[in-house]
Enzyme design. Structure first.
Site, PDB file in Angstrom:
ATOM      1  N   ASN B 404       0.829  -1.192   0.000  1.00 43.91           N
ATOM      2  CA  ASN B 404       0.000   0.000   0.000  1.00 43.91           C
ATOM      3  C   ASN B 404       0.873   1.255   0.000  1.00 43.91           C
ATOM      4  O   ASN B 404       0.999   1.924  -1.034  1.00 43.91           O
ATOM      5  CB  ASN B 404      -0.939  -0.044   1.209  1.00 43.91           C
ATOM      6  N   ASP B 405       1.528   1.554   1.100  1.00 44.77           N
ATOM      7  CA  ASP B 405       2.318   2.787   1.176  1.00 44.77           C
ATOM      8  C   ASP B 405       3.397   2.858   0.102  1.00 44.77           C
ATOM      9  O   ASP B 405       3.693   3.940  -0.412  1.00 44.77           O
ATOM     10  CB  ASP B 405       2.996   2.893   2.541  1.00 44.77           C
ATOM     11  N   VAL B 406       3.995   1.722  -0.219  1.00 48.30           N
ATOM     12  CA  VAL B 406       5.139   1.762  -1.133  1.00 48.30           C
ATOM     13  C   VAL B 406       4.707   2.040  -2.575  1.00 48.30           C
ATOM     14  O   VAL B 406       5.554   2.230  -3.445  1.00 48.30           O
ATOM     15  CB  VAL B 406       5.957   0.452  -1.071  1.00 48.30           C
TER      16      VAL B 406
END
Ligand SMILES: NC(=O)c1ccc[n+]([C@@H]2O[C@H](COP(=O)([O-])OP(=O)(O)OC[C@H]3O[C@@H](n4cnc5c(N)ncnc54)[C@H](OP(=O)(O)O)[C@@H]3O)[C@@H](O)[C@H]2O)c1
Ligand SMILES: NC(=O)c1ccc[n+]([C@@H]2O[C@H](COP(=O)([O-])OP(=O)(O)OC[C@H]3O[C@@H](n4cnc5c(N)ncnc54)[C@H](OP(=O)(O)O)[C@@H]3O)[C@@H](O)[C@H]2O)c1
Lengths: 94, 480, 94, 480
Positions: B404-406
């Site tokens: 998600n964040d990456v």
């Protein structure tokens, strides 16, 4: 050894550590973390001496607990890295 | 003091310690390549074995049974933990081990003080000073690591106290520990009767205060920042060992401890850098995982395309190049084997398929690589951020699984977001992107991900393992 | 310090030297050679002590010659590398 | 012993030495990039200054005038040599400096023995052993370096004795030196009356024997192998300093000496590797420069095309990409400024122009880079072998100036040639090759070069500087 002599060892070891560790690629950082963690169990040397030669019961008991904890750190740490790395050498055939 | 080897000159012991130190260094040097890393780990373990063996044989062992029992129990527990723990639980296990090392240091320092007192000798300033340092660092490491491991394992929750009260409490207990240390150095008799009782109260006050400090230090930090905390605590425990080496004039303690100190510090810095955060912010910035009550609905409303395994397989059949981006969810779902199988199938059918691995994907540095290696994915298929980013524009399909964040484009566009400035995988440059996760809920940093709303992105909702297995099954049907 | 303690310094310094030197690129090898050569003039420390405190005339004369030779090595070596490197930083603006 | 600072605790001296050691290490670390290398050299020099200063201030100086005179004379000679010497003569100058360092070590060891004897103390085995080692290494380094520098400067010729007689002589003098060393250790009185005369004959016998050994070791080695010899002798002189550090318990001598030892050894190995020869072969394999009486005429007969500056300039006008390959001849002719000017002109006219630099082009590692940097050629125009070799097939014109062995295709084809297996620059893959040298005579390895006879190669005979200047002048005329 004098304090400065010990300090000299410390400084040289820090240079060696810096140069070597910065060369380790990211994908090996997890096994490195657990391997380095195992090395920090070197405090087991102190535990061994204290547990084996404790003159009072209290020191012996403390030493015993210290040996157990340090040995878990050493044995577990090296084994965990070994398992992780074994997977790498299976997978990574380059 | 004279053990089995006690008749030999001291130089033999020193020389063996030097050999052990060289083995540690050589072991780390072998860690620079996957091909030699297994050997490196064994070399390092050999150094440890040698150092312990010569110590056991050298010094007079009054209670061999106690020592043997300790080694056996510790060894058995260590083996059992290492063998029985899942790959996803590695981070917390490493944290736990690290805590044990720190705890041992604190106990050894205490036992050493008691032993010296028992022989009727005065406690020297050098001894009490280093004992105090080892006691504080060791106790903080023990409790801090335990909390960190508990958080990663989901058994320890977030701090019940407000950040400001927390800072005050940390200051208080640090002060208490330092005061107890000063008393230990200046007046070891302060809490006991002179001659000091063998219980040496000021040392245990120090240990108690440092223990509480360790808990308060780590509890307010977000669960996902635990790897940074563990790396830092690992560095601390190395420095504690080096400190002990200064008192005992023990070269191998100094060298090995310093190596660990350097390793932990470098890993800490690398992790902070790739998250684009300062260490200060990680340690004292409050919860990393705190969820902004941002208008997620507004962002996602009516913009989300859902897809199904069948549709994804149809996409796969017309592609030349696929990049798979794994994240923490793959580790949680243990989906690496299914992913590896999918990659194998694509490969067989002549599709150019690679992994795009972000440096902080997952919860430890190299986490994804370790998992994928476990599933026999060849090393050369795992590409790093800088290598894979330029290739997305020539990529037909990106499958994001559990990440998600990456892959959050906000890092590039929104300066106010907590991940601003973190380099991310620009997957939306590919022709189409399929994101596999269980819901629209945010990742570790707690912010919504505009990628999900992009035109060329579609969501494949579901557990990573099940979804990947479904892709494998459909793809097999279609291509056979 | 004991022999083993000196040996420990030697071993650590050898690791540092190996790790650092192998990182130096070929195009800097000529200045490296003359810089390393200047460092080997560290033997000047010994020469200074001998020349300054020589109790016999013979030792003083030998010490004087040793100081001259070691100083040529040190001063010349560092200057030559400096000139070479100054050219690099003029030419190499990357 | 008490000097100006003599009242301070010993730890101050030790700590200053540690700081100096750190400065040496940091200086070398800065050498890893051209941008920081100048600073690195200054850092290292600062470490040396600090170490010498604290030594001067610490120890009792009985004859301050002698010391000051020595420092002044040495400093003046060092500055004068460094300032007045041409860049081409750098290799021999470095060799000369290195010899002086070695000689100083040998003298210090002797003076120390005499001093200790003078105080009436017995010579300890530790002292005599290290003095013997330092004496042998120092003397070999001094004379070996002098011969090496002389050969590079063309003032020392080849060995007049046959290889076998040479080996016997080396063995003899080594034996003599070792025997004298043993006498020094076991019976320092052997050549003198007890109590030993202050002349300490056995030490000087050792020095004499080692000096002759140093000459015999280096004289038979070919002039072009001298850089290897100098790097090796540099390593030796570092080890001699480290050895002295063991006796004097001096940490900075041990650390600095070991760093130099490592540096010299690594450079030696790198040079041998890039020439594809073993160190053994370099040291004992006889003359590197020996000319095979091979049938050069047969190879070149009727195959050589000569060209002129005018023709080369015409070629240059139609090219898109030019690679310039410099070699030892460019250094001899001091042609680097003319070459740099030519490159500047081509660059201005939009031609893609780069240098192809072989790792052993010239006579020292990095020799070409140092010369071209002197002529202000930008760093990024100098390409290494591996980078430039794949580009020759897309190159219109290669200008080889003063290089020979490094462009000899025999290395790839002829297993029996002395350079077999050495990686070379495959310039003949380019559309046309112009070779500038004064004649058809061979380079350092003494073998003919089939490149000159290739169809797409032509020779531009003449001194490198003059030829390059001619190209510059014609090119200016044509393009203006
Ligand atoms: N690697 C390190 O060293 C390290 C260290 C400290 C912090 N971090 C931080 O950790 C984050 C890592 O990024 P990431 O993209 O890998 O992870 P992430 O941003 O934490 O996102 C993981 C996603 O996986 C999904 N997921 C969870 N369980 C799943 C399951 N069983 N099946 C499918 N999906 C599942 C979750 O969404 P659902 O709940 O909707 O399924 C979640 O959004 C970064 O913010 C980094 O800064 C990394
Ligand atoms: N770099 C190192 O560290 C190192 C160390 C040891 C040995 N070596 C050896 O040195 C060799 C270096 O190869 P290289 O190609 O650079 O040189 P080379 O093979 O020695 O050839 C140099 C050529 O330059 C020509 N030359 C001499 N003076 C000249 C002048 N004034 N103007 C124009 N040309 C002139 C000579 O031919 P004419 O006489 O016909 O003009 C000679 O053939 C290799 O064999 C290498 O193994 C190098």
């Amino acid at each position: 050894m004098t304090f400065v002599e010990n300090l000299t060892l410390f400084v040289l070891a820090a240079f060696v550590g810096y140069e070597v560790i910065t060369k380790i690629p990211t994908n090996l950082h997890t096994p490195l973390m657990s391997g380095a963690n195992a090395i920090s169990g070197i405090t087991l040397l102190g535990s061994v001496v204290v547990a084996g030669s404790g003159s009072t019961t209290l020191a012996t008991v403390l030493g015993f607990v210290a040996v157990v904890m340090a040995t878990i750190n050493v044995v577990g740490g090296y084994l965990v890295s070994h398992f992780m790395l074994a997977q790498f050498s299976r997978g990574g055939r380059d | 003091m004279a053990g089995v080897l006690g008749g030999l000159p001291e130089a033999v012991l020193q020389f063996t310690y030097l050999v052990a130190a060289v083995l540690f260094i050589q072991g780390l040097r072998d860690m620079t390549h996957p091909r030699t890393a297994t050997r490196g780990n064994a070399t390092s373990a050999g150094g440890m074995f040698l150092a312990v063996l010569v110590t056991v044989l050298w010094f007079e062992i009054l209670s061999p049974v106690v020592l043997a029992a300790g080694l056996l129990v510790g060894g058995a527990v260590g083996v059992w933990l290492a063998v029985s723990v899942e790959t996803t639980e590695m981070p917390q296990l490493v944290g736990l081990f690290n805590g044990f090392g720190g705890g041992a240091s604190a106990l050894v320092a205490g036992a050493e003080l008691i032993d010296v007192l028992g022989t009727g000798t005065q406690l020297s300033v050098g001894l009490t000073t280093t004992a105090a340092i080892a006691g504080i660092i060791g106790s903080v490491t023990f409790w801090g690591s335990l909390v960190a491991a508990g958080k990663l394992h989901g058994v320890v929750g977030d701090s019940p106290v407000s950040p400001n009260a927390g800072h005050a409490l940390k200051g208080l207990f640090l002060l208490l520990a330092v005061l107890a240390g000063l008393f230990l150095i200046v007046r070891p008799d302060i809490f006991g009767q002179p001659p000091v009782t063998p219980w040496l109260p000021s040392y245990w006050v120090l240990v108690a205060a440092a223990s509480v400090l360790g808990v308060f230090l780590v509890v307010p930090i977000g669960g996902a920042d635990m790897p940074v905390v563990i790396a830092l605590l690992n560095s601390y425990s190395g420095l504690a060992a080096a400190t002990t080496g200064f008192v005992l004039d023990n070269t191998v303690l100094i060298i090995a401890g310093t190596l660990v100190g350097a390793s932990g510090l470098i890993l800490t810095v690398i992790m902070c850098d790739s998250m684009n955060r300062s260490l200060r912010n990680v340690l004292f910035g409050g919860l990393g995982g705190e969820t902004e009550s941002e208008d997620m609905d507004e962002i996602y409303e009516g913009q989300i395309t859902e897809t199904s395994p069948e549709e994804v397989v149809m996409l796969m059949e017309t592609t030349q190049r696929v990049v798979i981006v794994p994240g923490y969810g793959m580790a949680v779902a243990q989906a690496q084997h299914a992913v590896a199988e999918l990659v194998g199938l694509l490969d067989e059918n002549g599709v150019d398929v690679e992994f795009g691995i972000h440096p902080v994907a997952g919860r430890m540095p190299g986490h994804m690589n370790a998992l994928l290696a476990e599933a026999d994915v060849p090393y050369e298929k795992m590409r790093e951020l800088e290598e894979v980013n330029p290739t997305f524009s020539q990529t037909d399909l990106v499958i994001v699984t559990g990440a998600n964040d990456v892959v959050n484009p906000k890092a590039n566009t929104d300066d106010s977001s907590p991940i601003a400035g973190m380099p991310v995988l620009n997957v939306s440059e590919a022709r189409s992107v399929v994101v596999n996760k269980r819901s629209l809920s945010p990742g570790f940093s707690g912010i919504p991900n505009p990628l999900f709303a992009k035109d060329n992105a579609s969501m494949l909702f579901g557990d990573a393992k099940e979804s990947m297995q479904a892709l494998v099954n459909h793809y097999k049907e279609e291509t056979s």
